[in-house]
Design an enzyme around this catalytic site. Structure first.
Site, PDB file in Angstrom:
ATOM      1  N   SER A 131       0.791  -1.233   0.000  1.00  9.67           N
ATOM      2  CA  SER A 131       0.000   0.000   0.000  1.00  9.67           C
ATOM      3  C   SER A 131       0.826   1.286   0.000  1.00  9.67           C
ATOM      4  O   SER A 131       0.327   2.325  -0.398  1.00  9.67           O
ATOM      5  CB  SER A 131      -0.967   0.014   1.181  1.00  9.67           C
ATOM      6  OG  SER A 131      -0.277   0.202   2.389  1.00  9.67           O
ATOM      7  N   LYS A 158       0.264   5.014   6.725  1.00 10.49           N
ATOM      8  CA  LYS A 158      -0.300   5.701   5.561  1.00 10.49           C
ATOM      9  C   LYS A 158       0.176   7.148   5.572  1.00 10.49           C
ATOM     10  O   LYS A 158       0.775   7.621   6.524  1.00 10.49           O
ATOM     11  CB  LYS A 158      -1.835   5.707   5.588  1.00 10.49           C
ATOM     12  CG  LYS A 158      -2.500   4.350   5.668  1.00 10.49           C
ATOM     13  CD  LYS A 158      -2.459   3.592   4.377  1.00 10.49           C
ATOM     14  CE  LYS A 158      -3.140   2.236   4.550  1.00 10.49           C
ATOM     15  NZ  LYS A 158      -2.648   1.246   3.637  1.00 10.49           N
TER      16      LYS A 158
END
Length: 183
Positions: free
Chosen positions: A47, A90
């Site tokens: 990711s 993230k």
């Protein structure tokens, strides 16, 4: 060979105790560092590629937000809002009080006509999502590999609260060939 007069005889018990004390000191130091100063994280998915690759290991600074809030584009380590037993990493995209909208893969803040710079993304992002209104004390986060990231766009609890943030990612230590500061 002559023995020196002031030299003590070898004592196995003392030697073992000195190693035990040294080992206990190292363990306590590591636990204190891990609890109060650093977050140790292993990257389990793609990711955040190409910024952080699958399998890499990084340190996060637990003190980074002691006297302030994350900035847009900071890479944060946090407890996943839908299951706080999991740690996620993230990039901060939406700040408290902002409205985030993704149109054709581009991110727009508060209805702007100009999208955010996403040159750090691994590939051209696709899809349209939102708008998402970011509540006070929360952040909207996305992975750099947008087409392969489970992030705020898809979660039940869309936003990361300040108390879920554990630290700011700052240093990659594994693999050694990519060791260095994260930008």
């Amino acid at each position: 060979m002559k023995k020196k007069e002031n030299e003590e005889p070898f004592d196995l018990k003392k030697e073992i105790l000195s190693y035990v004390f040294m080992l206990v000191g190292v363990v306590i130091t590591v636990l204190v560092l891990n609890e109060f100063f650093i977050v140790n994280a292993r990257i389990p998915s793609a990711s955040m590629e190409n910024t952080i690759m699958t399998g890499e290991q990084i340190f996060g600074n637990r003190l980074a937000y002691t006297f302030g809030m994350p900035d847009r584009f900071d890479i944060i380590i946090f407890r996943y809002p839908d299951d706080e037993t999991d740690l996620y990493i993230k990039r901060v995209i939406g700040m408290p009080g902002e409205t985030v909208e993704i149109r054709d893969g581009k991110v727009y803040i508060d209805g702007s006509e100009t999208p955010l710079d996403d040159s750090f993304c691994a590939e051209t992002p696709t899809g349209s999502y939102g708008p998402f209104y970011v509540p006070d004390g929360h952040f909207f986060v996305m992975g750099d590999n947008r087409n392969h990231s489970n992030d705020s766009r898809f979660w039940v609890n869309k936003y990361v609260s300040t108390d879920q943030i554990l630290g700011k990612a700052f240093f990659r230590y594994w693999p050694v060939t990519r060791m260095g500061k994260l930008e």
